[in-house]
Design a protein around this motif. Structure first.
Motif, short mmCIF file in Angstrom:
data_model
loop_
_atom_site.label_atom_id
_atom_site.label_comp_id
_atom_site.label_asym_id
_atom_site.label_seq_id
_atom_site.Cartn_x
_atom_site.Cartn_y
_atom_site.Cartn_z
N THR A 44 0.84 -1.19 0.00
CA THR A 44 0.00 0.00 0.00
C THR A 44 0.88 1.24 0.00
O THR A 44 2.11 1.15 0.12
CB THR A 44 -0.93 0.05 1.23
OG1 THR A 44 -0.19 0.56 2.36
CG2 THR A 44 -1.49 -1.32 1.57
N ARG A 45 0.26 2.37 -0.09
CA ARG A 45 0.99 3.63 -0.06
C ARG A 45 0.90 4.33 1.28
O ARG A 45 1.24 5.50 1.40
CB ARG A 45 0.51 4.53 -1.20
CG ARG A 45 0.95 4.00 -2.57
CD ARG A 45 0.01 4.45 -3.66
NE ARG A 45 0.50 4.01 -4.98
CZ ARG A 45 0.27 2.81 -5.52
NH1 ARG A 45 -0.42 1.89 -4.84
NH2 ARG A 45 0.73 2.50 -6.71
N GLY A 46 0.42 3.61 2.29
CA GLY A 46 0.34 4.20 3.63
C GLY A 46 -0.61 5.38 3.70
O GLY A 46 -0.35 6.36 4.40
N GLU A 47 -1.73 5.25 2.99
CA GLU A 47 -2.64 6.39 2.86
C GLU A 47 -3.19 6.90 4.19
O GLU A 47 -3.57 8.08 4.30
CB GLU A 47 -3.82 6.00 1.94
CG GLU A 47 -3.46 5.73 0.51
CD GLU A 47 -3.06 4.28 0.23
OE1 GLU A 47 -2.99 3.94 -0.95
OE2 GLU A 47 -2.82 3.52 1.20
N GLN A 48 -3.25 6.02 5.17
CA GLN A 48 -3.84 6.43 6.45
C GLN A 48 -2.80 6.90 7.47
O GLN A 48 -3.14 7.20 8.62
CB GLN A 48 -4.68 5.29 7.04
CG GLN A 48 -5.90 4.96 6.20
CD GLN A 48 -6.96 4.27 7.01
OE1 GLN A 48 -7.22 4.62 8.16
NE2 GLN A 48 -7.60 3.28 6.41
N THR A 104 -5.10 -0.48 -0.62
CA THR A 104 -4.94 0.70 0.23
C THR A 104 -4.68 0.31 1.68
O THR A 104 -4.98 -0.82 2.12
CB THR A 104 -6.19 1.61 0.16
OG1 THR A 104 -7.33 0.87 0.61
CG2 THR A 104 -6.41 2.10 -1.26
N ASP A 105 -4.13 1.24 2.40
CA ASP A 105 -3.78 1.10 3.81
C ASP A 105 -5.04 0.79 4.62
O ASP A 105 -6.06 1.48 4.50
CB ASP A 105 -3.15 2.42 4.26
CG ASP A 105 -2.59 2.40 5.65
OD1 ASP A 105 -2.78 1.41 6.37
OD2 ASP A 105 -1.97 3.41 6.03
N SER A 106 -4.98 -0.22 5.47
CA SER A 106 -6.13 -0.62 6.28
C SER A 106 -6.28 0.19 7.56
O SER A 106 -7.32 0.12 8.22
CB SER A 106 -6.02 -2.11 6.65
OG SER A 106 -5.92 -2.90 5.49
N GLY A 107 -5.24 0.93 7.93
CA GLY A 107 -5.29 1.63 9.21
C GLY A 107 -5.11 0.66 10.37
O GLY A 107 -5.00 -0.56 10.20
N PRO A 126 -13.16 -0.90 1.31
CA PRO A 126 -13.29 -2.10 0.48
C PRO A 126 -12.06 -2.41 -0.35
O PRO A 126 -11.88 -3.56 -0.77
CB PRO A 126 -14.50 -1.77 -0.42
CG PRO A 126 -14.60 -0.28 -0.39
CD PRO A 126 -14.13 0.14 0.96
N ASP A 127 -11.21 -1.40 -0.60
CA ASP A 127 -9.99 -1.62 -1.37
C ASP A 127 -8.78 -1.89 -0.48
O ASP A 127 -7.66 -2.03 -0.99
CB ASP A 127 -9.69 -0.41 -2.26
CG ASP A 127 -10.74 -0.22 -3.34
OD1 ASP A 127 -11.27 -1.23 -3.83
OD2 ASP A 127 -11.01 0.94 -3.70
N SER A 128 -8.98 -1.95 0.83
CA SER A 128 -7.85 -2.11 1.74
C SER A 128 -7.24 -3.49 1.62
O SER A 128 -7.88 -4.46 1.18
CB SER A 128 -8.31 -1.87 3.19
OG SER A 128 -9.20 -2.89 3.60
N LEU A 129 -6.00 -3.57 2.04
CA LEU A 129 -5.28 -4.84 1.97
C LEU A 129 -5.98 -5.92 2.80
O LEU A 129 -6.08 -7.07 2.37
CB LEU A 129 -3.84 -4.65 2.45
CG LEU A 129 -2.94 -5.88 2.42
CD1 LEU A 129 -2.76 -6.39 1.00
CD2 LEU A 129 -1.59 -5.56 3.06
N GLU A 136 -5.79 -13.72 -3.85
CA GLU A 136 -5.47 -12.71 -4.85
C GLU A 136 -4.16 -12.00 -4.51
O GLU A 136 -3.32 -11.76 -5.38
CB GLU A 136 -6.60 -11.69 -4.94
CG GLU A 136 -6.38 -10.58 -5.97
CD GLU A 136 -7.51 -9.57 -6.01
OE1 GLU A 136 -7.41 -8.62 -6.81
OE2 GLU A 136 -8.49 -9.72 -5.25
N VAL A 137 -3.99 -11.69 -3.24
CA VAL A 137 -2.74 -11.07 -2.79
C VAL A 137 -1.55 -11.98 -3.09
O VAL A 137 -0.53 -11.55 -3.61
CB VAL A 137 -2.82 -10.73 -1.29
CG1 VAL A 137 -1.48 -10.17 -0.79
CG2 VAL A 137 -3.94 -9.73 -1.02
#
Length: 244
Positions: A44-48, A104-107, A126-129, A136-137
């Motif tokens: 992820t990109r660490g969005e959170q 995306t980052d799950s937090g 819904p798009d979080s890891l 799929e991962v």
């Protein structure tokens, strides 16, 4: 432990920008110094992630933070000697026949008063890891392992270092991907075993340089990092690798 030094191309699978340096930077630097080709796959990109107070504080909660963190991980990887980096779900890191996707980052949430043990938060989308199908991962990790030509895969143990749900979520898929590709999987122990550890203190200056690229996330203070929440952590230079 040292069997990785006999490999030619080692793939590290990490959850967010900065994890490759914080959790395994000394190991990566030592492999690179010994001539092993290293790749880092970031999920992820660490969005959170929160943002350190100061000149970058305006990035918090904006789309620009994502682009900034992409630049941070690129600079840190280059400092460590990593010449191959990709994001999970992107080019070369997506299973054949599937459209590109962005994990995306799950937090997370802290589970103790000392803020050293993490667990699931309440902001995973819904798009979080952690919302993704582990199969799929694993297929996406395997796709990149093949594209890179990895002959070993390294990632977290089942605890994920300090329990971040994205770290935990990568353990089983990374292990499954290694099995699918037919290469060894090595997990980084959440706590190094003093009787079975690789010490890399000689790489501390390089780790300090790499970590300074993460000015949005942390501050380097001598041999420590101070995280955005104020937690102080020694820069890791001791690592224990295990075969699960």
């Amino acid at each position: 432990m040292t069997d990785l030094f006999d490999r030619s191309r080692v793939l590290f699978v990490h959850a967010h920008p900065d994890d490759e340096t914080l959790a395994t930077g000394g190991l990566i630097a030592e492999l690179a110094a010994r001539g092993v080709e290293v790749a880092v796959l970031t999920a992820t990109r660490g969005e959170q992630g929160e943002v350190v107070d100061g000149p970058l504080a305006h990035l918090a909660g904006t789309p620009e933070l994502t682009a900034h963190r992409e630049g941070e991980v690129a600079a840190a990887c280059a400092t460590l000697g990593v010449r191959h980096h990709a994001f999970l779900g992107g080019p070369d890191a997506r299973a054949a026949g599937l459209p590109p996707r962005r994990y995306t980052d799950s937090g997370m949430a802290w589970l103790d008063e000392t803020e050293t043990v993490a667990g699931p938060g309440d902001a995973a989308g819904p798009d979080s890891l952690t919302s993704a199908d582990p199969a799929e991962v694993a297929a996406d990790i395997a796709a990149y392992a093949r594209a890179f030509g990895a002959d070993a895969i390294v990632s977290y143990d089942a605890h994920g270092g300090y329990g971040h749900p994205d770290h935990v979520a990568l353990h089983a898929p990374s292990r499954a991907a290694a099995s699918e590709v037919g290469v060894p999987f090595r997990e980084v122990a959440s706590v190094a075993d003093p009787d079975d550890a690789l010490d890399t203190p000689q790489h501390l200056p390089l780790l300090q340089e790499a970590l300074r690229h993460y000015a949005s996330q942390l501050t380097v203070d001598g041999a420590d990092v101070v995280h955005v929440g104020g937690q102080r952590q020694p820069i890791l230079t001791r690592f224990t690798l295990r075969t699960p």
